[in-house]
Design a protein around this motif. Structure first.
Motif, PDB file in Angstrom:
ATOM      1  N   ALA A 279       3.344  18.172   1.278  1.00 47.83           N
ATOM      2  CA  ALA A 279       4.033  19.219   2.030  1.00 47.83           C
ATOM      3  C   ALA A 279       5.324  19.628   1.330  1.00 47.83           C
ATOM      4  N   ALA A 280       6.110  18.642   0.892  1.00 50.15           N
ATOM      5  CA  ALA A 280       7.383  18.944   0.227  1.00 50.15           C
ATOM      6  C   ALA A 280       7.160  19.695  -1.079  1.00 50.15           C
ATOM      7  N   LEU A 281       6.168  19.267  -1.850  1.00 48.02           N
ATOM      8  CA  LEU A 281       5.894  19.944  -3.116  1.00 48.02           C
ATOM      9  C   LEU A 281       5.332  21.344  -2.877  1.00 48.02           C
ATOM     10  N   GLY A 282       4.521  21.503  -1.851  1.00 50.82           N
ATOM     11  CA  GLY A 282       4.006  22.824  -1.525  1.00 50.82           C
ATOM     12  C   GLY A 282       5.129  23.799  -1.226  1.00 50.82           C
ATOM     13  N   ARG A 283       6.135  23.336  -0.473  1.00 47.25           N
ATOM     14  CA  ARG A 283       7.286  24.205  -0.172  1.00 47.25           C
ATOM     15  C   ARG A 283       8.083  24.508  -1.434  1.00 47.25           C
ATOM     16  N   HIS A 284       8.269  23.496  -2.282  1.00 45.86           N
ATOM     17  CA  HIS A 284       9.044  23.688  -3.509  1.00 45.86           C
ATOM     18  C   HIS A 284       8.341  24.632  -4.479  1.00 45.86           C
ATOM     19  N   LEU A 285       7.029  24.494  -4.609  1.00 42.45           N
ATOM     20  CA  LEU A 285       6.267  25.287  -5.570  1.00 42.45           C
ATOM     21  C   LEU A 285       5.873  26.659  -5.037  1.00 42.45           C
ATOM     22  N   GLY A 286       5.858  26.776  -3.722  1.00 39.08           N
ATOM     23  CA  GLY A 286       5.434  28.039  -3.126  1.00 39.08           C
ATOM     24  C   GLY A 286       3.928  28.197  -3.076  1.00 39.08           C
ATOM     25  N   ARG A 287       3.191  27.121  -3.276  1.00 33.93           N
ATOM     26  CA  ARG A 287       1.732  27.157  -3.174  1.00 33.93           C
ATOM     27  C   ARG A 287       1.216  25.745  -2.911  1.00 33.93           C
TER      28      ARG A 287
ATOM     29  N   TYR B 103       0.864  -1.182   0.000  1.00 35.01           N
ATOM     30  CA  TYR B 103       0.000   0.000   0.000  1.00 35.01           C
ATOM     31  C   TYR B 103       0.895   1.224   0.000  1.00 35.01           C
ATOM     32  N   VAL B 104       0.571   2.183  -0.847  1.00 32.95           N
ATOM     33  CA  VAL B 104       1.291   3.454  -0.906  1.00 32.95           C
ATOM     34  C   VAL B 104       0.284   4.569  -0.670  1.00 32.95           C
ATOM     35  N   THR B 105       0.597   5.487   0.225  1.00 28.93           N
ATOM     36  CA  THR B 105      -0.280   6.619   0.481  1.00 28.93           C
ATOM     37  C   THR B 105       0.387   7.904   0.023  1.00 28.93           C
ATOM     38  N   LEU B 106      -0.366   8.714  -0.728  1.00 33.06           N
ATOM     39  CA  LEU B 106       0.112   9.991  -1.244  1.00 33.06           C
ATOM     40  C   LEU B 106      -0.716  11.090  -0.589  1.00 33.06           C
ATOM     41  N   SER B 107      -0.118  11.767   0.350  1.00 38.87           N
ATOM     42  CA  SER B 107      -0.853  12.792   1.091  1.00 38.87           C
ATOM     43  C   SER B 107       0.122  13.873   1.513  1.00 38.87           C
ATOM     44  N   THR B 108       0.060  14.310   2.764  1.00 37.45           N
ATOM     45  CA  THR B 108       1.024  15.288   3.249  1.00 37.45           C
ATOM     46  C   THR B 108       2.438  14.775   3.026  1.00 37.45           C
ATOM     47  N   GLY B 109       2.623  13.493   3.281  1.00 42.21           N
ATOM     48  CA  GLY B 109       3.876  12.809   2.985  1.00 42.21           C
ATOM     49  C   GLY B 109       3.610  11.597   2.115  1.00 42.21           C
TER      50      GLY B 109
END
Length: 277
Positions: free
Chosen positions: A177-185, A124-130
């Motif tokens: 969370a990581a992508l939000g920081r990288h993208l700035g949104r 199982y893989v979960t894609l969420s905050t992490g």
């Protein structure tokens, strides 16, 4: 705890994610609220969300825990690290508590009630905050479910620094969370088709490595990102078909709306020796 514990009316299932918490008490409606970054405030919110005294509580937690239920690592809930979550919940709720990683609970839920039923080697893989991942190996009642660190596998050519301290983790390419920081949104505001095509290809690499390393026959993908992005699936299946030319792996969209919450209830009927934290 064994037998039909998860069917009791006094049983409570809790899913504590990096962003949101969900509580299901008996057959009542699911209560949802933002996860408190402050550990003690979170305990108080959980006490307020649960009516009466439960007979047993299963907890899906968005971080690594020990067999004793202490929080080892919680990248999106740093204030929880080192805290005795199981013991504190038992004291707060006056009930026996079992705790496991949210990916492990998602796996238990999908295997018991969803797309992984009847599969002896699955993940199982979960894609969420992490990004979380867990695997299950074994037949019938004789199995082991284990949390993995597949979300922190290193991706060649990726120079992004991860919150775990490594450089190049898959989570920096897939985690909300990581992508939000990288993208700035916020990731949910991104509608660019090219971005999501690249996202699907990174995900395909991660799933292929995870499945082939463990010899899995099937993997279910869940979490808020997977649930909200129907357009992710065509490029993901295309990329997986390109990569998995040696051993086929069935990749399913998780069929349970809240697999970790369902799995938290299933956890109560699983022997402790079957869970590797």
């Amino acid at each position: 705890m064994s037998g039909a514990a998860s069917q009791g009316r006094g049983v409570v299932a809790i899913d504590v994610g990096g962003t949101r918490t969900r509580v299901a008490a008996g057959d009542g409606p699911v209560v949802r609220f933002p996860t408190e970054q402050d550990y003690d405030r979170q305990l108080a919110r959980l006490r307020d969300a649960i009516p009466g005294t439960p007979s047993a509580v299963g907890v899906s937690f968005g971080g690594r825990v020990t067999a004793a239920g202490d929080v080892r690592v919680a990248m999106n809930l740093r204030g929880y690290e080192g805290r005795p979550l199981r013991r504190d919940l038992e004291s707060t709720l006056d009930a026996p508590v079992r705790v496991a990683h949210d990916a492990t609970c998602g796996l238990l839920g999908e295997h018991a009630l969803g797309s992984l039923r009847g599969t002896d080697r699955c993940g199982y893989v979960t894609l969420s905050t992490g990004v979380g991942a867990a695997l299950r190996l074994g037949a019938g009642g004789h199995f082991v479910a284990a949390t993995t660190e597949a979300g922190h596998q290193l991706v060649a050519g990726n120079d992004r620094r991860c919150g775990c301290g490594q450089t190049g983790c898959l989570e920096t390419l897939l985690g909300g969370a990581a992508l939000g920081r990288h993208l700035g949104r916020a990731l949910e505001t991104v509608e660019d088709a090219g971005f999501w095509h690249a996202y699907a290809r990174h995900l395909a690499d991660g799933i292929a490595n995870f499945a082939l390393t463990a010899g899995l026959d099937a993997v279910a993908v869940g979490g808020a990102i997977a649930a909200q992005r129907a357009g992710l699936w065509p490029p993901l299946r295309e990329a997986l078909a390109e990569r998995l030319t040696y051993q086929a792996v069935r990749v399913h969209r998780a069929t349970l709306d809240e697999a970790p919450l369902a799995g938290a209830r299933v956890l109560l009927d699983v022997p402790p020796s079957s869970i590797l934290h």
